[in-house]
Structures are given as C-alpha cells and as structure tokens.
Design a protein around this motif. Structure first.
Motif, short mmCIF file in Angstrom:
data_model
loop_
_atom_site.label_atom_id
_atom_site.label_comp_id
_atom_site.label_asym_id
_atom_site.label_seq_id
_atom_site.Cartn_x
_atom_site.Cartn_y
_atom_site.Cartn_z
N UNK A 1 44.78 39.65 21.06
CA UNK A 1 45.66 38.91 21.97
C UNK A 1 45.76 39.62 23.31
N UNK A 2 45.98 40.93 23.23
CA UNK A 2 46.10 41.73 24.45
C UNK A 2 44.80 41.67 25.25
N UNK A 3 43.69 41.68 24.54
CA UNK A 3 42.39 41.65 25.21
C UNK A 3 42.23 40.36 26.03
N UNK A 4 42.60 39.24 25.44
CA UNK A 4 42.47 37.96 26.17
C UNK A 4 43.40 37.92 27.37
N UNK A 5 44.60 38.46 27.18
CA UNK A 5 45.54 38.55 28.31
C UNK A 5 44.94 39.38 29.44
N UNK A 6 44.42 40.54 29.07
CA UNK A 6 43.86 41.45 30.09
C UNK A 6 42.67 40.83 30.79
N UNK A 7 41.84 40.12 30.03
CA UNK A 7 40.68 39.47 30.64
C UNK A 7 41.12 38.51 31.75
N UNK A 8 42.17 37.78 31.48
CA UNK A 8 42.67 36.83 32.47
C UNK A 8 43.21 37.54 33.71
N UNK A 9 43.79 38.73 33.48
CA UNK A 9 44.43 39.45 34.59
C UNK A 9 43.46 40.22 35.47
N UNK A 10 42.31 40.61 34.89
CA UNK A 10 41.40 41.48 35.63
C UNK A 10 40.83 40.77 36.85
#
Ligand SMILES: [Mg+2]
Length: 129
Positions: free
Chosen positions: A39-48
């Motif tokens: 979940x955190x990974x997908x969030x971070x992908x969107x933020x990068x």
C-alpha cells in the motif's frame, strides 16, 4: 541541478533485506526510495516526481502483497513500463510463475544472491533497456 542518477524503488517488508539492498545501491550511486508494504509503495509511486527506473518487489508483505502491487502497476499506463524484479524465496515457485505472467521482468531468489550480484543484475537490466 539536474538529477541524472538512476532511481530504484525497493518494496520489501524485511528490514534487514531492505537495509542491505538500500545501502548497496546508494553506494553504487543510485537514488533509492523504499516502502515496506504494498500500500505504501503505491502511495509513494504516486507522490514521486520522477518515476523509478526499476522496482525490486518482495512477494509476501503485510497490507498488500507483491503480486497485487504488480497487477496494479501493470494496469497503470504511467507505471506499466517500469521493469519489476521480484524478490523471492526458494519455496515460491508458484508465485514466481504468477508474477512472470503478470509482467514481471525478472526475479531473484534472495538467499542465492549476494548484494553485489543483485547490483550486477540491476545494472544489466538498466543498461539493456
Ligand atoms: Mg516479505
């Protein structure tokens, strides 16, 4: 200043494994972003601001496992071309097969690869893209 470092995202819930790969990649001049669950990974992908050049993806993680993450990445036009390397264990033959069918680029069995060999694999994948 333009940042031309290659960027690798490590998605791995085992702190020890994360730390080893993170350290190795930083030493080799990569930019590294880490996430310890799907979940955190997908969030971070969107933020990068800059999407990663390559993703290392563990399979078994809390909240959202690697195969679900992979499925979501491959369905997203923005991320589907990022090569994904599965981080696996010896016993995960079925999961590896599923992951390769879902579009993973490659896999590595964590206990069989030294950090230097992981780095070599990453370099060769990035240079062939
Ligand atoms: Mg795990």
């Amino acid at each position: 200043m333009k940042n031309d470092k290659k960027k690798v995202m490590i998605i791995e819930d085992d702190y020890f494994v994360m730390d080893i790969y993170h350290t190795k990649l930083i030493q080799a001049g990569f930019e590294v972003v880490g996430a310890n669950n799907g979940l955190k990974a997908l969030e971070k992908l969107q933020e990068e601001e800059r999407i990663p050049d390559l993703i290392l993806l563990d399979i078994i993680m809390p909240y959202m496992g690697g195969l679900e993450v992979l499925e979501k990445i491959k369905k997203d036009d923005k991320f589907k071309n990022i090569p994904v390397v599965l981080l696996t264990n010896l016993s995960q033959k079925a999961e590896i097969d599923t992951g390769m069918k879902l579009g993973a680029h490659d896999f590595l069995i964590k206990s069989h690869f030294t950090p230097s060999e992981v780095l070599e694999k990453i370099n060769s994948l990035l240079n062939n893209n």
